[in-house]
Design a protein around this motif. Structure first.
Motif, PDB file in Angstrom:
ATOM      1  N   SER A   6       0.823  -1.200   0.000  1.00  0.00           N
ATOM      2  CA  SER A   6       0.000   0.000   0.000  1.00  0.00           C
ATOM      3  C   SER A   6       0.864   1.260   0.000  1.00  0.00           C
ATOM      4  CB  SER A   6      -0.910  -0.042   1.226  1.00  0.00           C
ATOM      5  OG  SER A   6      -1.352   1.222   1.569  1.00  0.00           O
ATOM      6  N   ILE A   7       1.985   1.232   0.716  1.00  0.00           N
ATOM      7  CA  ILE A   7       2.883   2.384   0.766  1.00  0.00           C
ATOM      8  C   ILE A   7       3.541   2.599  -0.594  1.00  0.00           C
ATOM      9  CG2 ILE A   7       5.023   3.249   1.775  1.00  0.00           C
ATOM     10  CD1 ILE A   7       4.175   1.950   4.397  1.00  0.00           C
ATOM     11  N   VAL A   8       3.980   1.522  -1.239  1.00  0.00           N
ATOM     12  CA  VAL A   8       4.597   1.632  -2.557  1.00  0.00           C
ATOM     13  C   VAL A   8       3.586   2.186  -3.554  1.00  0.00           C
ATOM     14  CG1 VAL A   8       5.588   0.303  -4.465  1.00  0.00           C
ATOM     15  CG2 VAL A   8       6.268  -0.190  -2.117  1.00  0.00           C
ATOM     16  N   TRP A   9       2.346   1.686  -3.497  1.00  0.00           N
ATOM     17  CA  TRP A   9       1.312   2.172  -4.410  1.00  0.00           C
ATOM     18  C   TRP A   9       1.035   3.652  -4.165  1.00  0.00           C
ATOM     19  CZ3 TRP A   9      -3.712   4.097  -4.037  1.00  0.00           C
ATOM     20  CH2 TRP A   9      -4.404   4.137  -5.243  1.00  0.00           C
ATOM     21  N   THR A  10       1.016   4.078  -2.912  1.00  0.00           N
ATOM     22  CA  THR A  10       0.781   5.472  -2.565  1.00  0.00           C
ATOM     23  C   THR A  10       1.916   6.355  -3.082  1.00  0.00           C
ATOM     24  OG1 THR A  10      -0.352   4.773  -0.563  1.00  0.00           O
ATOM     25  CG2 THR A  10       0.339   7.059  -0.657  1.00  0.00           C
ATOM     26  N   LYS A  11       3.169   5.884  -2.958  1.00  0.00           N
ATOM     27  CA  LYS A  11       4.308   6.656  -3.454  1.00  0.00           C
ATOM     28  C   LYS A  11       4.250   6.770  -4.972  1.00  0.00           C
ATOM     29  CE  LYS A  11       7.525   5.888   0.294  1.00  0.00           C
ATOM     30  NZ  LYS A  11       8.824   5.377   0.701  1.00  0.00           N
ATOM     31  N   ARG A  12       3.840   5.702  -5.647  1.00  0.00           N
ATOM     32  CA  ARG A  12       3.742   5.742  -7.109  1.00  0.00           C
ATOM     33  C   ARG A  12       2.648   6.719  -7.536  1.00  0.00           C
ATOM     34  NH1 ARG A  12       4.187  -0.577  -8.854  1.00  0.00           N
ATOM     35  NH2 ARG A  12       6.412  -0.785  -8.405  1.00  0.00           N
ATOM     36  N   VAL A  13       1.547   6.717  -6.831  1.00  0.00           N
ATOM     37  CA  VAL A  13       0.452   7.639  -7.154  1.00  0.00           C
ATOM     38  C   VAL A  13       0.899   9.071  -6.946  1.00  0.00           C
ATOM     39  CG1 VAL A  13      -1.832   8.435  -6.421  1.00  0.00           C
ATOM     40  CG2 VAL A  13      -1.412   6.000  -6.755  1.00  0.00           C
ATOM     41  N   ARG A  14       1.605   9.341  -5.845  1.00  0.00           N
ATOM     42  CA  ARG A  14       2.085  10.693  -5.574  1.00  0.00           C
ATOM     43  C   ARG A  14       3.087  11.132  -6.648  1.00  0.00           C
ATOM     44  NH1 ARG A  14       3.113  10.569   0.913  1.00  0.00           N
ATOM     45  NH2 ARG A  14       0.911  10.559   1.515  1.00  0.00           N
ATOM     46  N   ALA A  15       3.962  10.230  -7.048  1.00  0.00           N
ATOM     47  CA  ALA A  15       4.932  10.560  -8.093  1.00  0.00           C
ATOM     48  C   ALA A  15       4.224  10.810  -9.415  1.00  0.00           C
ATOM     49  CB  ALA A  15       5.949   9.432  -8.239  1.00  0.00           C
ATOM     50  N   GLY A  16       3.203  10.026  -9.724  1.00  0.00           N
ATOM     51  CA  GLY A  16       2.438  10.224 -10.953  1.00  0.00           C
ATOM     52  C   GLY A  16       1.695  11.547 -10.948  1.00  0.00           C
ATOM     53  N   VAL A  17       1.126  11.906  -9.826  1.00  0.00           N
ATOM     54  CA  VAL A  17       0.416  13.175  -9.710  1.00  0.00           C
ATOM     55  C   VAL A  17       1.399  14.330  -9.858  1.00  0.00           C
ATOM     56  CG1 VAL A  17      -0.853  14.666  -8.100  1.00  0.00           C
ATOM     57  CG2 VAL A  17      -1.484  12.268  -8.342  1.00  0.00           C
ATOM     58  N   LEU A  18       2.576  14.191  -9.262  1.00  0.00           N
ATOM     59  CA  LEU A  18       3.595  15.232  -9.376  1.00  0.00           C
ATOM     60  C   LEU A  18       4.054  15.383 -10.824  1.00  0.00           C
ATOM     61  CD1 LEU A  18       5.431  17.276  -8.012  1.00  0.00           C
ATOM     62  CD2 LEU A  18       7.076  15.433  -7.646  1.00  0.00           C
ATOM     63  N   LEU A  19       4.292  14.275 -11.508  1.00  0.00           N
ATOM     64  CA  LEU A  19       4.684  14.342 -12.920  1.00  0.00           C
ATOM     65  C   LEU A  19       3.584  14.948 -13.775  1.00  0.00           C
ATOM     66  CD1 LEU A  19       6.562  10.964 -13.411  1.00  0.00           C
ATOM     67  CD2 LEU A  19       7.527  13.260 -13.419  1.00  0.00           C
ATOM     68  N   TYR A  20       2.346  14.589 -13.492  1.00  0.00           N
ATOM     69  CA  TYR A  20       1.217  15.146 -14.227  1.00  0.00           C
ATOM     70  C   TYR A  20       1.114  16.659 -14.002  1.00  0.00           C
ATOM     71  CZ  TYR A  20      -3.539  15.826 -15.900  1.00  0.00           C
ATOM     72  OH  TYR A  20      -4.650  16.269 -16.573  1.00  0.00           O
ATOM     73  N   ALA A  21       1.303  17.094 -12.762  1.00  0.00           N
ATOM     74  CA  ALA A  21       1.254  18.527 -12.454  1.00  0.00           C
ATOM     75  C   ALA A  21       2.391  19.260 -13.158  1.00  0.00           C
ATOM     76  CB  ALA A  21       1.328  18.742 -10.946  1.00  0.00           C
ATOM     77  N   LEU A  22       3.583  18.679 -13.188  1.00  0.00           N
ATOM     78  CA  LEU A  22       4.702  19.307 -13.892  1.00  0.00           C
ATOM     79  C   LEU A  22       4.445  19.384 -15.390  1.00  0.00           C
ATOM     80  CD1 LEU A  22       7.766  17.788 -12.011  1.00  0.00           C
ATOM     81  CD2 LEU A  22       6.965  20.148 -11.967  1.00  0.00           C
ATOM     82  N   LEU A  23       3.844  18.344 -15.944  1.00  0.00           N
ATOM     83  CA  LEU A  23       3.500  18.358 -17.371  1.00  0.00           C
ATOM     84  C   LEU A  23       2.488  19.458 -17.678  1.00  0.00           C
ATOM     85  CD1 LEU A  23       3.645  17.038 -20.198  1.00  0.00           C
ATOM     86  CD2 LEU A  23       1.714  15.618 -19.475  1.00  0.00           C
ATOM     87  N   LEU A  24       1.461  19.561 -16.859  1.00  0.00           N
ATOM     88  CA  LEU A  24       0.464  20.614 -17.076  1.00  0.00           C
ATOM     89  C   LEU A  24       1.079  22.002 -16.918  1.00  0.00           C
ATOM     90  CD1 LEU A  24      -2.783  19.275 -15.381  1.00  0.00           C
ATOM     91  CD2 LEU A  24      -2.258  19.469 -17.807  1.00  0.00           C
TER      92      LEU A  24
END
Length: 113
Positions: free
Chosen positions: A8-26
């Motif tokens: 669950s922690i690994v999945w949460t870190k991946r989601v946070r990293a994905g959201v951060l990458l998405y925000a940087l892309l936008l």
């Protein structure tokens, strides 16, 4: 139970990293669009200023042609100065605006004459 929590922690870190990458892309896309808009706006403003200066110089040249006395002379205006010479039926007018820009016009005989 240890596995369930660690996954669950690994999945949460991946989601946070994905959201951060998405925000940087936008942010990058928005910055690019904003930069293009501002460059276009500045270009249009410079183009408008150049057209306005040329039209102002042309108006001064036509005024010199219509009101000029003699074969050559110089008129001073608030917007700049104009020097004219009459060569045959052509008026050669050089206009220097107060902004420092120079224009040269070759005009035909005045329709009033």
């Amino acid at each position: 139970m240890g596995r369930k929590g660690s996954g669950s922690i690994v999945w949460t870190k991946r989601v946070r990293a994905g959201v951060l990458l998405y925000a940087l892309l936008l942010l990058a896309v928005f910055s690019l669009v904003l930069n293009l808009y501002l460059e276009r706006h500045l270009f249009q403003e410079r183009l408008f200023q150049a057209y306005r200066d040329r039209e102002q110089a042309y108006a001064l040249a036509v005024y010199c042609r219509d009101k000029g006395k003699g074969k050559e002379g110089e008129l001073h205006f608030q917007e700049g100065q104009a020097r004219y010479t009459l060569e045959g039926k052509r008026w050669e007018v050089e206009v220097t605006l107060s902004s420092g820009k120079d224009y040269h016009f070759s005009l035909g005989a005045s329709p009033l004459n």
